[in-house]
Write a protein that holds these residues in place. Sequence first.
Motif, PDB file in Angstrom:
ATOM      1  N   LEU A 198      47.211  -8.261   5.871  1.00 50.99           N
ATOM      2  CA  LEU A 198      46.063  -7.837   5.061  1.00 50.99           C
ATOM      3  C   LEU A 198      46.423  -7.841   3.576  1.00 50.99           C
ATOM      4  N   LEU A 199      47.577  -7.282   3.241  1.00 52.19           N
ATOM      5  CA  LEU A 199      48.007  -7.256   1.844  1.00 52.19           C
ATOM      6  C   LEU A 199      48.193  -8.677   1.308  1.00 52.19           C
ATOM      7  N   PHE A 200      48.738  -9.556   2.127  1.00 53.07           N
ATOM      8  CA  PHE A 200      48.930 -10.952   1.712  1.00 53.07           C
ATOM      9  C   PHE A 200      47.575 -11.601   1.434  1.00 53.07           C
ATOM     10  N   ALA A 201      46.580 -11.292   2.284  1.00 56.17           N
ATOM     11  CA  ALA A 201      45.239 -11.847   2.089  1.00 56.17           C
ATOM     12  C   ALA A 201      44.590 -11.293   0.823  1.00 56.17           C
ATOM     13  N   VAL A 202      44.827 -10.015   0.535  1.00 58.46           N
ATOM     14  CA  VAL A 202      44.274  -9.417  -0.690  1.00 58.46           C
ATOM     15  C   VAL A 202      44.880 -10.083  -1.923  1.00 58.46           C
ATOM     16  N   VAL A 203      46.185 -10.348  -1.875  1.00 61.41           N
ATOM     17  CA  VAL A 203      46.829 -11.055  -2.983  1.00 61.41           C
ATOM     18  C   VAL A 203      46.192 -12.433  -3.164  1.00 61.41           C
ATOM     19  N   ASN A 204      45.941 -13.115  -2.061  1.00 61.80           N
ATOM     20  CA  ASN A 204      45.339 -14.447  -2.127  1.00 61.80           C
ATOM     21  C   ASN A 204      43.938 -14.384  -2.738  1.00 61.80           C
ATOM     22  N   PHE A 205      43.173 -13.370  -2.343  1.00 64.81           N
ATOM     23  CA  PHE A 205      41.822 -13.210  -2.889  1.00 64.81           C
ATOM     24  C   PHE A 205      41.890 -12.938  -4.387  1.00 64.81           C
ATOM     25  N   ALA A 206      42.835 -12.070  -4.795  1.00 64.83           N
ATOM     26  CA  ALA A 206      43.005 -11.768  -6.217  1.00 64.83           C
ATOM     27  C   ALA A 206      43.373 -13.033  -6.991  1.00 64.83           C
ATOM     28  N   ARG A 207      44.193 -13.880  -6.391  1.00 64.17           N
ATOM     29  CA  ARG A 207      44.598 -15.122  -7.056  1.00 64.17           C
ATOM     30  C   ARG A 207      43.384 -15.986  -7.358  1.00 64.17           C
ATOM     31  N   PHE A 208      42.454 -16.076  -6.402  1.00 66.09           N
ATOM     32  CA  PHE A 208      41.257 -16.885  -6.626  1.00 66.09           C
ATOM     33  C   PHE A 208      40.355 -16.270  -7.686  1.00 66.09           C
ATOM     34  N   LEU A 209      40.435 -14.951  -7.838  1.00 67.59           N
ATOM     35  CA  LEU A 209      39.662 -14.281  -8.883  1.00 67.59           C
ATOM     36  C   LEU A 209      40.389 -14.293 -10.221  1.00 67.59           C
ATOM     37  N   LYS A 210      41.581 -14.946 -10.243  1.00 64.76           N
ATOM     38  CA  LYS A 210      42.417 -15.025 -11.443  1.00 64.76           C
ATOM     39  C   LYS A 210      42.838 -13.638 -11.927  1.00 64.76           C
ATOM     40  N   ILE A 211      43.168 -12.785 -10.958  1.00 65.24           N
ATOM     41  CA  ILE A 211      43.646 -11.431 -11.235  1.00 65.24           C
ATOM     42  C   ILE A 211      45.077 -11.330 -10.727  1.00 65.24           C
ATOM     43  N   ASN A 212      45.979 -10.822 -11.567  1.00 64.44           N
ATOM     44  CA  ASN A 212      47.350 -10.594 -11.124  1.00 64.44           C
ATOM     45  C   ASN A 212      47.375  -9.326 -10.277  1.00 64.44           C
ATOM     46  N   PRO A 213      47.676  -9.428  -8.987  1.00 68.46           N
ATOM     47  CA  PRO A 213      47.595  -8.254  -8.114  1.00 68.46           C
ATOM     48  C   PRO A 213      48.593  -7.168  -8.489  1.00 68.46           C
ATOM     49  N   GLU A 214      49.782  -7.556  -8.965  1.00 63.60           N
ATOM     50  CA  GLU A 214      50.782  -6.567  -9.364  1.00 63.60           C
ATOM     51  C   GLU A 214      50.258  -5.743 -10.533  1.00 63.60           C
ATOM     52  N   GLU A 215      49.665  -6.415 -11.512  1.00 61.45           N
ATOM     53  CA  GLU A 215      49.121  -5.716 -12.673  1.00 61.45           C
ATOM     54  C   GLU A 215      47.923  -4.862 -12.278  1.00 61.45           C
ATOM     55  N   ALA A 216      47.081  -5.383 -11.388  1.00 63.82           N
ATOM     56  CA  ALA A 216      45.913  -4.626 -10.945  1.00 63.82           C
ATOM     57  C   ALA A 216      46.334  -3.347 -10.232  1.00 63.82           C
ATOM     58  N   LEU A 217      47.349  -3.453  -9.368  1.00 66.47           N
ATOM     59  CA  LEU A 217      47.812  -2.272  -8.644  1.00 66.47           C
ATOM     60  C   LEU A 217      48.513  -1.302  -9.581  1.00 66.47           C
ATOM     61  N   ARG A 218      49.239  -1.819 -10.570  1.00 71.48           N
ATOM     62  CA  ARG A 218      49.891  -0.953 -11.549  1.00 71.48           C
ATOM     63  C   ARG A 218      48.841  -0.121 -12.295  1.00 71.48           C
ATOM     64  N   LYS A 219      47.728  -0.753 -12.669  1.00 67.77           N
ATOM     65  CA  LYS A 219      46.661  -0.030 -13.364  1.00 67.77           C
ATOM     66  C   LYS A 219      45.983   0.976 -12.440  1.00 67.77           C
ATOM     67  N   ALA A 220      45.836   0.602 -11.165  1.00 63.92           N
ATOM     68  CA  ALA A 220      45.237   1.535 -10.208  1.00 63.92           C
ATOM     69  C   ALA A 220      46.140   2.749 -10.017  1.00 63.92           C
ATOM     70  N   ASN A 221      47.475   2.506  -9.970  1.00 62.81           N
ATOM     71  CA  ASN A 221      48.425   3.614  -9.855  1.00 62.81           C
ATOM     72  C   ASN A 221      48.298   4.558 -11.051  1.00 62.81           C
ATOM     73  N   ALA A 222      48.209   3.959 -12.253  1.00 62.13           N
ATOM     74  CA  ALA A 222      48.106   4.777 -13.466  1.00 62.13           C
ATOM     75  C   ALA A 222      46.811   5.583 -13.471  1.00 62.13           C
ATOM     76  N   LYS A 223      45.729   4.960 -13.026  1.00 58.72           N
ATOM     77  CA  LYS A 223      44.442   5.658 -12.983  1.00 58.72           C
ATOM     78  C   LYS A 223      44.486   6.817 -11.994  1.00 58.72           C
ATOM     79  N   PHE A 224      45.073   6.571 -10.812  1.00 61.77           N
ATOM     80  CA  PHE A 224      45.185   7.639  -9.818  1.00 61.77           C
ATOM     81  C   PHE A 224      46.023   8.788 -10.367  1.00 61.77           C
TER      82      PHE A 224
END
Length: 259
Positions: A198-224
């Motif tokens: 599932l996580l691998f698929a989410v990374v793949n989806f983020a790639r197609f959206l041109k979103i870096n998943p590591e950066e997105a999760l880092r920002k989500a961690n900071a927000k939480f």
Amino acid sequence: MMSHAQPDASPALQRLMTIMARLRDPERGCEWDTVQTFETIAPYTIEEAYEVADAIQRGDLADLRDELGDLALQIVFHAQMAAEAGHFTLAQVLDAISDKMERRHPHIFGDDPSGGHHRWEEIKAAERAARPDDPSALAGIALALPALERALKLQKRAARTGFDWPDAEGPRAKIHEELGEIDAADSDEQREEEVGDLLFAVVNFARFLKINPEEALRKANAKFERRFRRIETAPDFEALNLDQKEALWSEAKTTAARD
């Protein structure tokens, strides 16, 4: 054209190399430094790289200077251990990266003015193909990378060979498929495997959206972290029930939106 090359740093580099050699001296050195190995130092190297990134994210240039020094120390440390064992020297490390930078920029340092930075990956691919030990398109992707970042690199490499979804609907559908397979799993081992898929698929989806998943999760961690730190200051927070904590969380989200 004015050069932006830095002043000669060799005396400073030589000083650091001399310090490290003294620290590693088997008779007069530091009792901690002398017993270290590539394996024991590697986690510190990774940690220092993250601290460099943290200083950049915070915009703290004074801290960045210090963290770059800590990272440089790690490079000198590894090179000193390698030199002691007769593998290579720091000069060879620096020569190797200089050779690589010139080789991968033929439009700057060579005789190929028609080339450009877009040839970087093309040249890297040719270098991988020439390696007898592992000619795979996936060769050289470090195992120690954060899992999300490594998944992204694996997917990008595979995509260059034509092994990829035609559009974002493929990985999006895969996410729903993997959720179903998690529900259908009948053991902890299977659930772990399906969550990984599932996580691998989410990374793949983020790639197609041109979103870096590591950066997105880092920002989500900071927000939480920001929101949780806000709600945990409520009186008797731990004694509150879940509904009360959820109400505080919703209030924190609303407050954050106004800030």
